[in-house]
Write an enzyme that holds these catalytic residues in place. Structure first.
Site, PDB file in Angstrom:
ATOM      1  N   TYR A 142      16.356  29.247   9.560  1.00 50.24           N
ATOM      2  CA  TYR A 142      15.138  29.915  10.026  1.00 50.24           C
ATOM      3  C   TYR A 142      15.047  29.867  11.542  1.00 50.24           C
ATOM      4  CZ  TYR A 142      13.293  30.092   5.273  1.00 50.24           C
ATOM      5  OH  TYR A 142      13.101  30.363   3.949  1.00 50.24           O
ATOM      6  N   LYS A 185       0.854  -1.203   0.000  1.00 42.98           N
ATOM      7  CA  LYS A 185       0.000   0.000   0.000  1.00 42.98           C
ATOM      8  C   LYS A 185       0.886   1.249   0.000  1.00 42.98           C
ATOM      9  CE  LYS A 185      -0.275  -0.343   5.012  1.00 42.98           C
ATOM     10  NZ  LYS A 185      -1.092  -0.791   6.150  1.00 42.98           N
TER      11      LYS A 185
HETATM   12  C1  LIG Z   1      -0.327  -1.916   6.590  1.00 39.40           C
HETATM   13  C2  LIG Z   1      -0.931  -3.204   6.982  1.00 39.40           C
HETATM   14  C3  LIG Z   1      -0.113  -4.331   7.215  1.00 39.40           C
HETATM   15  C4  LIG Z   1       1.394  -4.264   7.225  1.00 39.40           C
HETATM   16  O1  LIG Z   1       1.824  -3.606   8.397  1.00 39.40           O
HETATM   17  P1  LIG Z   1       3.390  -3.526   8.757  1.00 39.40           P
HETATM   18  O2  LIG Z   1       3.420  -3.001  10.143  1.00 39.40           O
HETATM   19  O3  LIG Z   1       3.982  -2.558   7.785  1.00 39.40           O
HETATM   20  O4  LIG Z   1       3.933  -4.873   8.596  1.00 39.40           O
HETATM   21  C5  LIG Z   1      -0.749  -5.528   7.483  1.00 39.40           C
HETATM   22  N1  LIG Z   1      -2.089  -5.621   7.526  1.00 39.40           N
HETATM   23  C6  LIG Z   1      -2.898  -4.555   7.325  1.00 39.40           C
HETATM   24  C7  LIG Z   1      -4.359  -4.720   7.397  1.00 39.40           C
HETATM   25  C8  LIG Z   1      -2.352  -3.316   7.051  1.00 39.40           C
HETATM   26  O5  LIG Z   1      -3.138  -2.273   6.853  1.00 39.40           O
END
Ligand SMILES: *Cc1c(COP(=O)(O)O)cnc(C)c1O
Length: 357
Positions: free
Chosen positions: A253, A35
């Site tokens: 800054y 994702k």
């Molecule tokens: C993002 C996600 C994962 C992976 O999580 P990590 O901590 O990056 O391993 C697994 N399951 C679901 C439902 C997620 O949204």
């Protein structure tokens, strides 16, 4: 290309990390979680290096279609399912496995006209109270799904809020066991932290994300230092300016940093508009020509400053690693009050990718 900031992607490290997951969870199949454009690594550029996986899990429909159009024929899991009923024809056309977490989705599935049944991930709320059915409703939801012509294989899915925390997973497991009672379903529960640290959660399918990219689920590199996992992304740039400071001179800054001695600093072409965190304090580790030093002053939109005291040989054009194999993204994230996940995902589009095969 002129501006020297780049995100180098080490595809050998990515392949290695998938193999590490395979060794750790040898009896499970692996959903590689991609994702957020593969956690900022660009799905289009990296998915083929992960094609030894059993499936890809994500939640952006256009990226699932990118995988299919690119030739991926294996399973694709949509972690949050369809966001509206009118996406179901695309789920059907592209053969996407869908999570089902809410009653409205059950209704939409029942009413859809599909060419062939879809595989379903029945999402249970393990106590995180984000998505999912209450454990007590699992059996009834299962019965509804089982009765639908549109439904193929059903897998029980849940997610852990605290698999990387001292709280652990025991409360969540009570809820999941309650949901699973009497249902003889395959399970997919484990994110990266659970895959590494809670063997009893691995079951048929694990769902690692962050460890594939070589960062720690808990935010501390030490936790994975002995695991064989390697950082995939290196944020790199160069020194484009030098300043020689006298005691009392200020930097950046808000004039946050003030020199207490004569010092030489380098100006690096990287800032928060590239994805480097603006909240990084003075002294956040940076490597200049292989020597670890630290930032001085506030991070600007396009630039940041580094102390060149430990590297007097450095000058204009010296290479800078902001994170990567030497400076762990977890270390930068922790200094800046966030986690490696956020920094990876925040790589800006203007940061050119350099693919190392
Ligand atoms: C993002 C996600 C994962 C992976 O999580 P990590 O901590 O990056 O391993 C697994 N399951 C679901 C439902 C997620 O949204």
């Amino acid at each position: 290309m002129t501006r020297p900031v780049t995100a180098e992607l080490d595809l050998a490290a990515l392949r290695n990390n998938l193999q590490v997951v395979r060794r750790v969870a040898a009896k499970s199949r692996v959903w590689s979680v991609v994702k957020a454009d593969a956690y900022g690594h660009s799905l289009a550029h990296v998915w083929q290096a992960m094609s030894a996986t059993d499936g890809f899990a994500l939640l952006e429909l256009e990226k699932a279609i990118l995988l299919r159009d690119g030739g991926w024929k294996g399973p694709v899991l949509m972690l949050e399912g369809f966001f509206s009923a009118d996406e179901l024809p695309l789920f059907d056309q592209y053969r996407l496995t869908t999570s089902v977490h809410s009653n409205w989705q059950l209704k939409a599935l029942a009413q859809a006209r599909l060419r062939a049944p879809l595989d379903i991930y029945l999402k249970i709320n393990s106590g995180m109270n984000r998505l999912g059915f209450p454990p007590g409703q699992a059996a009834a939801v299962y019965q509804q799904l089982r009765g639908m012509a549109n439904v193929g294989q059903i897998t029980l899915m849940a997610h852990f809020a605290d698999a990387d925390q001292p709280e652990g997973i025991s409360d969540a497991l009570v809820n999941i066991e309650q949901a699973a009672r009497g249902l003889d379903l395959p399970r997919s529960l484990a994110n990266s932290a659970a895959t590494l640290w809670h063997p009893q959660t691995r079951h048929q399918w694990v769902r690692p994300g962050i460890i594939l990219y070589g960062a720690s689920p808990g935010g501390d590199w030490q936790d994975i230092a002995g695991s064989g996992l390697q950082p995939v992304m290196s944020l790199r740039s160069e020194i484009i300016g030098i300043q020689n400071l006298k005691p009392g001179d200020r930097v950046g800054y808000g004039s946050r940093f003030q020199a207490d001695r004569e010092m030489r600093i380098g100006i690096v072409a990287a800032g928060y508009a590239d994805g480097y965190p603006r909240t990084a304090p003075d002294g956040t580790p940076v490597a200049v020509a292989g020597v670890t030093t630290g930032t001085v002053g506030m991070i600007s939109m396009d630039m940041l400053a580094v102390d060149l005291t430990p590297c007097p040989q450095a000058g204009i054009g010296s290479p800078v690693e902001l994170w990567g194999p030497q400076i762990k993204i977890d270390t930068v994230a922790r200094a800046a009050g966030t986690i490696g996940y956020e920094l990876m995902c925040a790589r800006a589009p203007r940061v050119a990718l350099v693919i190392k095969h």
